[in-house]
Design an enzyme around this catalytic site. Structure first.
Site, PDB file in Angstrom:
ATOM      1  CE  LYS A  54      -2.383  -3.276  -5.066  1.00 40.58           C
ATOM      2  NZ  LYS A  54      -1.323  -2.690  -4.254  1.00 40.58           N
TER       3      LYS A  54
ATOM      4  CD  GLU B 244      -4.613   7.385  -4.124  1.00 43.22           C
ATOM      5  OE1 GLU B 244      -4.343   7.472  -2.913  1.00 43.22           O
ATOM      6  OE2 GLU B 244      -5.133   6.369  -4.613  1.00 43.22           O
TER       7      GLU B 244
END
Ligand code: PSU
Ligand code: MN
Length: 311
Positions: A159, A25
């Site tokens: 996360k 990405e």
């Protein structure tokens, strides 16, 4: 085909010869780290894919085209530019029409990878269901796009700014396989474990490559998620980030942070609170997911060749 794809030479050659390619990405370049660390990191992540045995293809939008494989010059330009918009799947059509630069999120990257004929994508952290989503309805489009794009996604989980238990529930409901490679738990980016057991564990790369091929042979439309945890020596213990996350989530609500600004706001706040420790862990997890992605893409390419490249 009305949306042009621009391959760099290395990626075009690899795809034509059936060699393994891993998409990466570009949102981490423009929104993850400050310049020039972001440019250096993007190049290191590409090298990690090579170390794993595959060709890297960092994907982005520019000049009305999807770029499959950014050159070093492209990476430098994206890394040093300011205000490049974050491009998720919903943003791609307009950014392409306007010919502007767009930094692809995980959702945008899997759209680009599938169009480009790239089977594997590696990202350190995916988006997911946010804490408090039962009130805010904040669910990353990454998860929805996983139900649509046939791409094998290698990541270190997400996360714990997110609600990882709800993220796993969402993926289960939508039939997206989540397999942890050589570990038992679903990882949490720079924590080895999120405290949640992974739905499935596979230790053999060839079995995993066959599993990915089987998923699509069974007629499933979407992605296949593979997790690999951060190296233990670079990990941050979960309890050390928990307080920072709770503070960040509360501050985001207080300050009325909404929509696609939420994720970046939370990540920044946690990075500031854990200063130093998080950047080493961050780098480590970007590199290790890319390297594992490279080795699994190579195993998948070997399997495809073995079966005569049948679809
Ligand atoms: N979660 C992480 N690290 C990241 C992101 C999410 O642990 O870098 C980035 C990725 O680009 C991901 C995007 O695709 O944020 C998700 O944003 P949102 O939650 O707005 O969908
Ligand atoms: Mn969101």
């Amino acid at each position: 085909m009305t949306i042009p794809l621009a391959y760099n030479e290395e990626v075009a050659d690899a795809l034509a010869e059936g060699r393994p390619v891993v998409a990466l990405e570009s949102n981490v370049i423009t929104h993850g780290l400050p310049y020039p660390d972001n440019a250096a990191t993007a190049l290191k992540v590409q090298d990690a894919v090579r170390a794993g045995g595959a060709v890297p293809a960092t994907v982005c939008l520019e000049h009305g085209r999807i770029k499959a494989g950014m050159t070093d010059v492209d990476i430098e330009r994206f890394a040093s530019a300011t205000g490049v918009p974050k491009a998720s799947c919903r943003d791609m059509a307009v950014i392409l029409a306007e010919g502007r630069m767009g930094a692809l999120t995980v959702a945008g990257s899997v759209v680009a990878a599938e169009l480009a004929g790239i089977t594997f994508f590696a990202s350190a952290g995916i988006g997911g269901v946010h804490r408090g989503a039962e009130r805010t309805m904040d669910v990353s489009a990454d998860l929805i796009q996983f139900t649509r794009s046939k791409v094998a996604v290698v990541c270190a989980g997400a996360k714990s700014i997110l609600d990882l238990a709800l993220t796993l529930e969402y993926l289960e409901t939508h039939g997206v396989p989540v397999v942890s490679y050589r570990s038992a738990d679903f990882p949490a980016f720079y924590c080895v474990s999120s405290g949640l057991r992974s739905p499935r564990r596979v230790d053999d790369a060839d079995v995993l490559a066959r599993s990915v091929a089987n998923h699509w042979a069974l007629g499933n439309p979407g992605s296949f998620l593979i997790t690999t945890p951060v190296r233990a020596e670079d990990a941050i213990p979960g309890h050390e980030v928990e307080a920072a996350i709770a503070d960040a989530v509360a501050a985001a609500e207080r300050n009325g942070v909404r929509g696609n600004a939420v994720t970046k706001y939370l990540m920044r706040a946690v990075d500031v609170a854990t200063e130093g420790r998080s950047s080493r862990a961050n780098m480590s997890v970007l590199v290790s997911t890319a390297e594992v992605g490279g080795s699994l893409a190579a195993a998948h390419a070997r399997y495809r060749e073995e079966i005569g490249n049948r679809p």
